[in-house]
Design a protein around this motif. Structure first.
Motif: not given
Length: 208
Positions: A117-145
């Motif tokens: 358990x300690x080996x995993x805990x120490x490795x997580x501390x050493x490597x670092x973690x990141x948070x990923x958040x849920x979002x909605x994928x959306x598209x916006x269609x617009x003219x070139x101008x």
């Protein structure tokens, strides 16, 4: 569905030594159970002479898939404490393999549980973690101008522009938190005098 989860920032290995036994904890993000199993197989191949290659993984933002293996260590002394450490740290889409090279001194059940358990805990501390958040994928269609200004406005507002496709019109793919969708639609209508088309898509996770 969970709004966010934590995972490891990258693949890495962290080593600790306890009573002359070496414990190497290899961590990696894994999108699927197949990826996790492939990582375990790869680490085992890299350490064929190790005493044990124990593993644990958690797949799914809801931790729906959980597996652990003691790989020959006394039952419940390796894989389970590794898994418990991942869950205690609220880690998801992650695989951990702890490779042990036996150093000649027996650790006992309690010592093994603390070591793995300690080996995993120490490795997580050493490597670092990141948070990923849920979002909605959306598209916006617009003219070139209007496309260039809209892209600049999106980026300056801190919106994630995921993709831009050029055709008869310009299609801009963005990521939006669900809570922002209505306000974004109103902003877009205002910014383009109603000329842009907004289409909500599916859900995905991205860096928070």
């Amino acid at each position: 569905m969970h709004d966010e989860y934590r995972t490891v920032a990258r693949e890495a290995v962290h080593e600790i030594e306890i009573n002359r036994s070496r414990f190497l904890c290899a961590l990696a993000p894994a999108a699927t159970e197949e990826e996790a199993q492939a990582f375990v197989a790869r680490i085992r191949k890299e350490h064929p002479s190790a005493s044990h290659n124990c593993f644990a993984y958690v797949i799914g933002a809801d931790a729906g898939v959980q597996k652990a293996s003691d790989d020959g260590e006394p039952g419940g002394t390796a894989g389970v404490p590794m898994l418990q450490m991942l869950l205690r740290r609220e880690m998801r889409y992650v695989v951990a393999v702890v490779t042990r090279y036996y150093g000649g001194v027996k650790l006992g059940a309690g010592g093994l549980i603390r070591a793995y358990g300690g080996a995993v805990g120490e490795a997580l501390d050493a490597v670092g973690t990141l948070t990923r958040r849920r979002f909605r994928v959306a598209t916006v269609t617009v003219d070139h101008q209007r496309a260039g200004k809209i892209q600049n406005d999106l980026r300056s507002a801190g919106r994630e522009v995921r993709d831009v496709r050029y055709g008869d019109a310009v299609t801009i793919e963005i990521g939006l938190p669900d809570a922002d969708v209505e306000a974004f639609k109103a902003w877009l209508a205002d910014a383009t005098a109603g000329a842009a088309v907004f289409e909500p898509g599916g859900e995905a996770y991205g860096d928070a």
